[in-house]
Write a protein that holds these residues in place. Structure first.
Motif, mmCIF file in Angstrom:
data_model
loop_
_atom_site.group_PDB
_atom_site.id
_atom_site.type_symbol
_atom_site.label_atom_id
_atom_site.label_comp_id
_atom_site.label_asym_id
_atom_site.label_seq_id
_atom_site.Cartn_x
_atom_site.Cartn_y
_atom_site.Cartn_z
ATOM 1 N N GLY A 249 0.835 -1.182 0.000
ATOM 2 C CA GLY A 249 0.000 0.000 0.000
ATOM 3 C C GLY A 249 0.868 1.228 0.000
ATOM 4 N N SER A 250 0.276 2.401 0.164
ATOM 5 C CA SER A 250 1.053 3.638 0.125
ATOM 6 C C SER A 250 0.631 4.578 1.243
ATOM 7 N N VAL A 251 1.609 5.367 1.688
ATOM 8 C CA VAL A 251 1.378 6.375 2.714
ATOM 9 C C VAL A 251 1.928 7.690 2.195
ATOM 10 N N SER A 252 1.104 8.728 2.166
ATOM 11 C CA SER A 252 1.534 10.041 1.691
ATOM 12 C C SER A 252 2.206 10.797 2.831
ATOM 13 N N LYS A 268 4.494 -0.968 3.596
ATOM 14 C CA LYS A 268 3.864 0.073 2.779
ATOM 15 C C LYS A 268 4.946 1.024 2.252
ATOM 16 N N ARG A 269 4.629 1.683 1.140
ATOM 17 C CA ARG A 269 5.542 2.631 0.514
ATOM 18 C C ARG A 269 5.238 4.029 1.025
ATOM 19 N N TYR A 270 6.246 4.660 1.665
ATOM 20 C CA TYR A 270 6.098 6.007 2.198
ATOM 21 C C TYR A 270 6.735 6.985 1.214
ATOM 22 N N CYS A 271 5.987 7.988 0.786
ATOM 23 C CA CYS A 271 6.465 8.944 -0.205
ATOM 24 C C CYS A 271 5.652 10.218 -0.085
ATOM 25 N N CYS A 272 6.155 11.364 -0.270
ATOM 26 C CA CYS A 272 7.491 11.737 -0.702
ATOM 27 C C CYS A 272 7.845 13.009 0.043
ATOM 28 N N ILE A 273 9.114 13.366 0.104
ATOM 29 C CA ILE A 273 9.556 14.558 0.805
ATOM 30 C C ILE A 273 10.865 15.013 0.174
ATOM 31 N N GLY A 274 11.097 16.337 0.119
ATOM 32 C CA GLY A 274 12.329 16.850 -0.458
ATOM 33 C C GLY A 274 12.260 16.942 -1.967
ATOM 34 N N ASP A 275 13.442 17.231 -2.560
ATOM 35 C CA ASP A 275 13.488 17.444 -4.003
ATOM 36 C C ASP A 275 14.350 16.427 -4.736
ATOM 37 N N GLY A 276 14.834 15.419 -4.024
ATOM 38 C CA GLY A 276 15.639 14.381 -4.672
ATOM 39 C C GLY A 276 17.069 14.791 -4.954
ATOM 40 N N SER A 277 17.511 15.948 -4.423
ATOM 41 C CA SER A 277 18.861 16.426 -4.697
ATOM 42 C C SER A 277 19.844 15.889 -3.660
ATOM 43 N N GLN A 278 21.115 16.349 -3.762
ATOM 44 C CA GLN A 278 22.148 15.984 -2.795
ATOM 45 C C GLN A 278 22.264 17.022 -1.683
ATOM 46 N N SER A 279 21.310 17.926 -1.579
ATOM 47 C CA SER A 279 21.374 18.957 -0.554
ATOM 48 C C SER A 279 21.219 18.358 0.839
ATOM 49 N N GLU A 280 22.168 18.721 1.746
ATOM 50 C CA GLU A 280 22.101 18.222 3.104
ATOM 51 C C GLU A 280 21.173 19.054 3.981
ATOM 52 N N SER A 281 20.560 20.065 3.413
ATOM 53 C CA SER A 281 19.638 20.898 4.184
ATOM 54 C C SER A 281 18.216 20.366 4.160
ATOM 55 N N ILE A 298 9.037 0.655 2.870
ATOM 56 C CA ILE A 298 9.642 1.003 1.589
ATOM 57 C C ILE A 298 9.599 2.527 1.482
ATOM 58 N N ILE A 299 10.753 3.132 1.266
ATOM 59 C CA ILE A 299 10.835 4.584 1.187
ATOM 60 C C ILE A 299 10.933 4.983 -0.279
ATOM 61 N N GLY A 300 9.918 5.701 -0.746
ATOM 62 C CA GLY A 300 9.868 6.112 -2.143
ATOM 63 C C GLY A 300 10.738 7.331 -2.400
ATOM 64 N N SER A 301 10.734 7.793 -3.661
ATOM 65 C CA SER A 301 11.553 8.928 -4.071
ATOM 66 C C SER A 301 10.664 10.072 -4.537
ATOM 67 N N PRO A 302 11.030 11.327 -4.106
ATOM 68 C CA PRO A 302 12.189 11.714 -3.306
ATOM 69 C C PRO A 302 11.983 11.436 -1.819
ATOM 70 N N ALA A 303 13.102 11.178 -1.137
ATOM 71 C CA ALA A 303 13.055 10.771 0.269
ATOM 72 C C ALA A 303 13.713 11.790 1.184
ATOM 73 N N GLY A 304 13.958 13.016 0.675
ATOM 74 C CA GLY A 304 14.603 14.023 1.498
ATOM 75 C C GLY A 304 15.973 13.543 1.965
#
Length: 463
Positions: A249-252, A268-281, A298-304
């Protein structure tokens, strides 16, 4: 002219042993010892010794002596001898020059790594005989006595089978039984203290440890640190195959999920947070409190910034579809153990697991594909710590590094059952010199069996 012996290694002559066999029954109560090593530092060099932390130098102190002068160093050690040494007595004269309430100056035996060994330590108000296992200390014996700075003490530490015993100035500190290390090098150490060391001698001892007289400990061995117990239940810890799980299933997710206690995601698939970049902020998707467990997610993309462990934590059967910055960052600074059990990660252009705090991270049963490093101890964080990692039973596909550690801060990596696929030129255990924030760590080369990178070629399988 000083006539004391320099470093020596004496082979035990087989012919002499054989010739003596006929008389063994008569003289069975007599102990025979061969000098394996000695150093009085009169030549002014540290050849044969290897440093791990601290500021060491040979100085004039009546005669010449080995001195560690940085009383702010959390762990300063010098090691010598052979990793294959088993039963022996190591003795040395030790003079603390700075010994605050949290400090120690001691002698090490059977140093299997820079944080696993037996130690006889001068501490404020007494002397302790300790078994140290990955930084966790168990007291095997102790005596109360005045320990003064500027005074020389003669320490003697004997390891014979599972019996560990120690003495100070000829009086027993106690003895105990331990299986922390069956062989290893000798060493001298300070922690938040400064001290001088001289007349280091190692003698081979066959058979039981010698009996000494004096006070005996008044209580049973007591652990001084309680690490997080190794998790023993749950899924995901079997031998990794490279297969990826299906979600149930999925979790927003709209913001960081804070976990205190345990969160079981039921795959369940948890998604999504952040922008998918390499930013450590970026914010993490999960933030785990000290002692928390995250499992079956399961952690989906982007995962912060993935998962943040604020202290000791367990990450069990967690899968990252696409690692953005880091899959998980270990931030705890109170020591102890954190565990990654099972699970997997894909597409980490840099690191999967980032270790910014201290303590030990244990990674087992894990699968990773298309990654830079499986683990990296931070080499330029604001705060510098000694960090440790154990990696067992992992499968890596298209990886550039298994682990990266900082030898100048005493980091260690222990690797077993690592399987590497399609990873030509992989760095198994990269060693660096850690630096201040704002600078880049210096790569020193790849290590193996040197006290920092603890594994042999048989522990790595290439396919």
């Amino acid at each position: 002219m000083d006539t004391r012996p320099r470093r020596r290694r004496w082979p035990i002559v087989a012919a002499g042993v054989a010739a003596f066999t006929a008389s063994a029954a008569i003289f069975s109560q007599i102990a025979f010892a061969a000098t394996l090593f000695s150093d009085n530092f009169e030549d002014g060099d540290l050849g044969g010794w290897s440093k791990s932390g601290g500021t060491w130098a040979v100085v004039s102190d009546g005669s010449k002596a080995l001195n560690q002068s940085n009383s702010g160093s959390e762990n300063a050690r010098e090691f010598a001898g052979d990793t294959g040494w088993t039963n022996y007595t190591v003795s040395a004269r030790v003079k603390p020059t700075s010994l605050p309430g949290n400090g120690l100056a001691g002698l090490l035996a059977r140093a299997k790594s820079s944080t696993t060994f037996y130690r006889l330590a001068l501490v404020p108000g007494g002397v302790q005989l300790q078994a140290v296992n990955s930084g966790s200390v168990t007291v095997l014996g102790q005596v109360s006595r005045t320990v003064s700075t500027g005074t020389w003490y003669t320490l003697s530490l004997t390891v014979s089978g599972s019996t560990i015993s120690g003495a100070v100035d000829g009086a027993s500190v106690g003895s105990g039984s331990s299986s922390v290390a069956s062989s290893g090098r000798i060493g001298v150490q300070t922690a938040y203290a400064a001290a001088s060391f001289d007349d280091v001698t190692v003698s081979d001892t066959a058979g039981p440890a010698p009996t000494t007289t004096g006070p005996t400990p008044t209580k049973s061995p007591t652990p001084t640190k309680s690490p997080t117990p190794t998790p023993t239940s749950g899924g995901g810890g079997s031998t990794p195959t490279g297969s990826w799980p299906s979600s149930t299933g999925s979790v927003s997710v709209s913001g960081t999920i804070k976990v205190s206690g345990s969160l079981d995601g039921g795959m369940k698939r948890y998604c999504c947070i952040g922008d998918g970049s390499q930013s450590e902020s970026q914010d993490p998707m999960f933030e785990l409190a000290d002692g928390a467990t995250l499992k079956n997610v399961i952690i989906g993309s982007p995962a912060g910034d993935g998962v943040h462990c604020l202290g000791r934590c367990t990450i069990q059967n967690v899968w990252w579809e696409d690692v953005g910055e880091d899959a998980a960052t270990f931030l705890g600074t109170s020591g102890g153990d954190s565990y990654v059990i099972g699970g997997g990660a894909r597409s980490a252009s840099d690191k999967v697991f980032q270790h910014n705090g201290n303590g030990t991270v244990h990674i087992s049963g894990f699968y990773a594909s298309d990654i830079g490093k499986l683990y990296r101890g931070c080499g330029n964080c604001t705060n510098h710590y000694e960090r440790h990692v154990t990696v067992d039973n992992v499968l890596l596909n298209k990886a550039k590094y298994v682990v990266g550690i900082n030898t100048n801060w005493g980091d260690t990596a222990t690797l077993t059952r690592v399987v590497v696929q399609s990873s030509s030129g992989i760095h198994v255990c990269a060693e660096y010199t850690g630096v201040a924030k704002g600078s880049e760590p210096k790569y020193l080369g790849d290590g193996m069996g040197d006290g920092h990178c603890n594994f042999t070629s048989s522990d790595i399988t290439y396919k």
